[in-house]
Each structure stands twice: as C-alpha cells, then as structure tokens.
Design an enzyme around this catalytic site. Sequence first.
Site, PDB file in Angstrom:
ATOM      1  N   TYR A  62      -4.057   7.800  16.242  1.00  0.00           N
ATOM      2  CA  TYR A  62      -4.667   7.742  14.905  1.00  0.00           C
ATOM      3  C   TYR A  62      -6.088   8.312  14.934  1.00  0.00           C
ATOM      4  CZ  TYR A  62      -0.766   4.886  13.177  1.00  0.00           C
ATOM      5  OH  TYR A  62       0.482   4.425  12.801  1.00  0.00           O
ATOM      6  N   PRO A 235       3.656   1.329   2.618  1.00  0.00           N
ATOM      7  CA  PRO A 235       4.197   0.421   1.593  1.00  0.00           C
ATOM      8  C   PRO A 235       3.858   0.832   0.165  1.00  0.00           C
ATOM      9  CG  PRO A 235       2.296  -0.585   2.657  1.00  0.00           C
ATOM     10  CD  PRO A 235       2.598   0.670   3.429  1.00  0.00           C
ATOM     11  N   LEU A 236       2.821   1.671  -0.005  1.00  0.00           N
ATOM     12  CA  LEU A 236       2.486   2.151  -1.358  1.00  0.00           C
ATOM     13  C   LEU A 236       2.777   3.640  -1.512  1.00  0.00           C
ATOM     14  CD1 LEU A 236      -0.901   0.264  -1.988  1.00  0.00           C
ATOM     15  CD2 LEU A 236       1.415  -0.433  -2.642  1.00  0.00           C
ATOM     16  N   GLY A 239      -0.122   5.549  -2.288  1.00  0.00           N
ATOM     17  CA  GLY A 239      -0.685   5.257  -3.612  1.00  0.00           C
ATOM     18  C   GLY A 239       0.246   5.635  -4.751  1.00  0.00           C
ATOM     19  N   VAL A 241       3.139   4.661  -5.644  1.00  0.00           N
ATOM     20  CA  VAL A 241       3.799   3.528  -6.293  1.00  0.00           C
ATOM     21  C   VAL A 241       2.907   2.978  -7.425  1.00  0.00           C
ATOM     22  CG1 VAL A 241       4.565   1.145  -5.879  1.00  0.00           C
ATOM     23  CG2 VAL A 241       5.124   2.927  -4.228  1.00  0.00           C
ATOM     24  N   THR A 243       0.111   5.012  -8.806  1.00  0.00           N
ATOM     25  CA  THR A 243      -0.343   6.095  -9.697  1.00  0.00           C
ATOM     26  C   THR A 243       0.823   6.831 -10.364  1.00  0.00           C
ATOM     27  OG1 THR A 243      -0.293   7.715  -7.894  1.00  0.00           O
ATOM     28  CG2 THR A 243      -2.355   6.499  -8.208  1.00  0.00           C
TER      29      THR A 243
HETATM   30  N1  LIG Z   1       5.003   3.981  12.577  1.00  0.00           N
HETATM   31  C1  LIG Z   1       4.745   5.095  11.916  1.00  0.00           C
HETATM   32  O1  LIG Z   1       5.368   6.152  12.121  1.00  0.00           O
HETATM   33  C2  LIG Z   1       3.654   5.066  10.891  1.00  0.00           C
HETATM   34  C3  LIG Z   1       3.423   6.174  10.053  1.00  0.00           C
HETATM   35  C4  LIG Z   1       2.390   6.089   9.126  1.00  0.00           C
HETATM   36  C5  LIG Z   1       1.630   4.934   9.026  1.00  0.00           C
HETATM   37  N2  LIG Z   1       1.860   3.868   9.869  1.00  0.00           N
HETATM   38  C6  LIG Z   1       1.075   2.612   9.802  1.00  0.00           C
HETATM   39  O2  LIG Z   1       1.242   2.058   8.527  1.00  0.00           O
HETATM   40  C7  LIG Z   1      -0.020   1.892   7.884  1.00  0.00           C
HETATM   41  C8  LIG Z   1       0.141   2.117   6.406  1.00  0.00           C
HETATM   42  O3  LIG Z   1       0.738   3.383   6.138  1.00  0.00           O
HETATM   43  P1  LIG Z   1       0.188   4.305   4.979  1.00  0.00           P
HETATM   44  O4  LIG Z   1      -1.249   4.601   5.265  1.00  0.00           O
HETATM   45  O5  LIG Z   1       1.118   5.415   4.782  1.00  0.00           O
HETATM   46  O6  LIG Z   1       0.253   3.244   3.755  1.00  0.00           O
HETATM   47  P2  LIG Z   1       0.107   3.362   2.195  1.00  0.00           P
HETATM   48  O7  LIG Z   1      -0.511   2.070   1.741  1.00  0.00           O
HETATM   49  O8  LIG Z   1       1.400   3.734   1.571  1.00  0.00           O
HETATM   50  O9  LIG Z   1      -0.890   4.548   1.938  1.00  0.00           O
HETATM   51  C9  LIG Z   1      -2.279   4.431   2.173  1.00  0.00           C
HETATM   52  C10 LIG Z   1      -2.937   5.622   1.527  1.00  0.00           C
HETATM   53  O10 LIG Z   1      -2.737   5.543   0.128  1.00  0.00           O
HETATM   54  C11 LIG Z   1      -3.988   5.551  -0.547  1.00  0.00           C
HETATM   55  N3  LIG Z   1      -3.889   4.569  -1.625  1.00  0.00           N
HETATM   56  C12 LIG Z   1      -3.582   3.279  -1.524  1.00  0.00           C
HETATM   57  N4  LIG Z   1      -3.609   2.690  -2.740  1.00  0.00           N
HETATM   58  C13 LIG Z   1      -3.945   3.651  -3.622  1.00  0.00           C
HETATM   59  C14 LIG Z   1      -4.119   3.672  -5.021  1.00  0.00           C
HETATM   60  N5  LIG Z   1      -3.978   2.554  -5.761  1.00  0.00           N
HETATM   61  N6  LIG Z   1      -4.441   4.822  -5.601  1.00  0.00           N
HETATM   62  C15 LIG Z   1      -4.602   5.928  -4.853  1.00  0.00           C
HETATM   63  N7  LIG Z   1      -4.472   5.981  -3.510  1.00  0.00           N
HETATM   64  C16 LIG Z   1      -4.132   4.845  -2.889  1.00  0.00           C
HETATM   65  C17 LIG Z   1      -5.010   5.130   0.474  1.00  0.00           C
HETATM   66  O11 LIG Z   1      -6.273   5.674   0.159  1.00  0.00           O
HETATM   67  P3  LIG Z   1      -7.588   4.744   0.282  1.00  0.00           P
HETATM   68  O12 LIG Z   1      -7.793   4.496   1.737  1.00  0.00           O
HETATM   69  O13 LIG Z   1      -8.635   5.603  -0.341  1.00  0.00           O
HETATM   70  O14 LIG Z   1      -7.309   3.495  -0.503  1.00  0.00           O
HETATM   71  C18 LIG Z   1      -4.437   5.687   1.758  1.00  0.00           C
HETATM   72  O15 LIG Z   1      -4.788   7.048   1.903  1.00  0.00           O
HETATM   73  C19 LIG Z   1      -0.952   2.884   8.598  1.00  0.00           C
HETATM   74  O16 LIG Z   1      -2.315   2.499   8.531  1.00  0.00           O
HETATM   75  C20 LIG Z   1      -0.426   2.812  10.006  1.00  0.00           C
HETATM   76  O17 LIG Z   1      -0.967   1.675  10.651  1.00  0.00           O
HETATM   77  C21 LIG Z   1       2.876   3.939  10.781  1.00  0.00           C
END
Ligand SMILES: NC(=O)c1ccc[n+]([C@@H]2O[C@H](COP(=O)([O-])OP(=O)(O)OC[C@H]3O[C@@H](n4cnc5c(N)ncnc54)[C@H](OP(=O)(O)O)[C@@H]3O)[C@@H](O)[C@H]2O)c1
Length: 327
Positions: A62, A235-236, A239, A241, A243
């Site tokens: 990361y 999970p979002l 974002g 989900v 927006t």
């Molecule tokens: N095992 C795997 O292959 C794998 C792959 C990917 C991720 N992961 C893990 O899972 C965690 C979560 O995954 P993810 O980051 O994809 O999760 P996510 O919650 O779906 O997406 C987070 C991103 O969405 C943005 N976001 C969240 N809420 C928002 C909103 N209301 N409006 C606009 N943008 C929004 C965030 O920006 P802001 O930061 O500006 O809020 C961030 O860039 C990661 O941190 C990591 O630990 C694992």
Amino acid sequence: MKTIRLGSTPLEVSRIAYGCMGIGGSWDRNDPLSVQIQYDAVQAIRAALDEGINFFDHADIYCWGKSEAAFAAIWSEVPRLREKIIVQSKCGIVMADQLYADSPENFDFSYEHIIRSVDDSLRRLQTDYLDVLLLHRPDPLIEPEEVARAFDELHASGKVRYFGVSNHTAAQMELLRKYLPQPIVANQLEVSLLHLHLIDEGIVFNQDHPPKVVRGEGTLEYCRLHNITVQAWGPLKSGAVITGVTEPPSQAAQDVAQIVAEMARAKGVSQEAIAIAWLLHHPAKMQPILGTTKPERIKAACEADRVELTRDEWYRLFIAGRGDRLP
Ligand SMILES: NC(=O)c1ccc[n+]([C@@H]2O[C@H](COP(=O)([O-])OP(=O)(O)OC[C@H]3O[C@@H](n4cnc5c(N)ncnc54)[C@H](OP(=O)(O)O)[C@@H]3O)[C@@H](O)[C@H]2O)c1
C-alpha cells in the site's frame, strides 16, 4: 462497536475494520512521507479508534510501504495501544519493477518472498508481530508446501499469530487447507452494493438470464462452513454507492445511491451507514473494511453499528444493485 469472533481464533474484533490503504499518501514511490500525510494518517486512525474500531488492515504494497510506515506514528500518539488492537497485513503481490528493473507485476507465494515481506512489514509498522497475515491475491504458481513452510516459521518465531487469504475461491482455500497446519481465519473479498458477484452467484446459478460466467462458486458458503471471516473490501465502491457516479455511468449505481439516500433520511442516519449496514446484515457476518481517509466519513460509516435493516429493505437495495429483478 459490536464485535465478532475472527474466524476460529479467540480474537474479539470490531465488526467494522479500518483499511489503511490510503493513509500513506500517493502510490508514487518517490513521493516522501510528508509531515502532512503523517498527520492526516494519525487523524484517520484516531477517528477509527474513537468509533471503537480495533482492527486495522494493511498490505506490504500500500502506497509502496508508506501506509504501513505512516501507521507506525500511532504508537507514540496513543500509549500502550499495540496489545489492544489487531494489526493485519498482506503479502504476495510484487509491484512491477520492485525487485529488478524490467520485472512485471506478479504474484509470489514463494517461501523467500513471504518471509521477506513480513520482515519488511514489521520494520515499517515498528512492531514485533502481525496478528494476521493474508495472502493477497492467488498466485497461479503456488506450491502450498512452501507456503506452509513459511507460515510455520513465521508462527514459531512469533512474528505472525494467525493466517488468512484474500480474493481466494473455495477451491484455492481447500488446496491450502490440505497443507497448512494453521486454520485460514479470514478471506478478504470485494463486496458492496455495486459489486455483488459473490452474493448473486447463488441466485444466477443455472439461469439463462442474465447470461453470466460465474467462477469461484460457493465462496461465501465455503467461508461460512469453515468458520472463515469474510472481510468486505471496497464496501462503498470508491464512494459510488453514495454518489451514484461511475465511469461509465450506470443506472444501478444511480438507483442504489437514490435508495441509500432515501433510507438514510428515513432512519436519520448517514448514507454511509446504510451502505455498511447492508453488508453487516448478511448472515456470513461480513466485516466491512472502510477505506475512506476522512475522519468524518469514518464516523458516518460507523453509525452502521446501530442500524437494522429489514428483509424488505435489504432486498430493495440488493435488487437495485444487481440492476435487474430476481429470476
Ligand atoms: N484485498 C484486496 O485485494 C484489497 C483491495 C483494495 C482494498 N483493500 C482494503 O480494503 C480497504 C477499503 O477498500 P476501498 O478503499 O476500495 O474502500 P471504499 O470505501 O469502497 O473506497 C474508499 C475510497 O472511496 C472514497 N470515498 C468514500 N466515501 C466517499 C464519498 N461519500 N464520496 C466520495 N468518495 C468517497 C474515499 O475517498 P476519501 O478518502 O477522500 O474519503 C476513498 O478513496 C482498503 O483500505 C484496503 O485496506 C483490499
């Protein structure tokens, strides 16, 4: 924050976890870990701790290791924290160019890579042990005996307490379980209202409509059968989900965002809370891994801990997300 038991371990973990992928700043390995990035990382971790989150997810790659390095600042900010939280990291992805100038991105479950990756994570995280180590993405060249040798050594030396996988199918877990003396305690998989394959596959099985190729059948059921915690990454859906904005635009995303907003208004909670509560409602006892770096969004998402959805509400969201009525 309510807790769940992590897999077959005795660990009581917050049912929502915090994912540290974004706290290291950029994915440019030449960018330094600035004071501002470090400060923002601590604010995000503090926000998660304030909400009762005790589970922190990392990976060696990361932000090219900067996320783990940024996390380490929390040890001096919050005294005696280490034994109160669960720190998980992952290994197995080798970034392009990481070892040799012309090497492509690859997945590497060799003994040498696993051992080296954990040692590097421990050094960056400034801790003596990982509570959980996950294999990040399935390596087609896996030799499970080698993985078992690495896990045995890491466990015996006290460097890793428990082991799991990420993005693995039931068959891939079955292969590993044949060779590992340790149980697989978690499988981290992408699941959200806009990424429904794992839930939908049990419904579209044997259907002409919609014509879908589904592989990895029964992964959720396999995890439930073998007491493997499903950790929901993304999970979002970045974002979307909330927006409704995707590229290219999608009717399903717009419909989900609209229903999420309606339900949030009706229940007097945040939109993030509805989207996360939808995951928590699933009987596999999924542990969503939050990815936002914004303290206010972390707080908003954790309101999910006190949201109960009805079966009707759950299905309404599910049908909107799949973009089609049930068969
Ligand atoms: N095992 C795997 O292959 C794998 C792959 C990917 C991720 N992961 C893990 O899972 C965690 C979560 O995954 P993810 O980051 O994809 O999760 P996510 O919650 O779906 O997406 C987070 C991103 O969405 C943005 N976001 C969240 N809420 C928002 C909103 N209301 N409006 C606009 N943008 C929004 C965030 O920006 P802001 O930061 O500006 O809020 C961030 O860039 C990661 O941190 C990591 O630990 C694992």
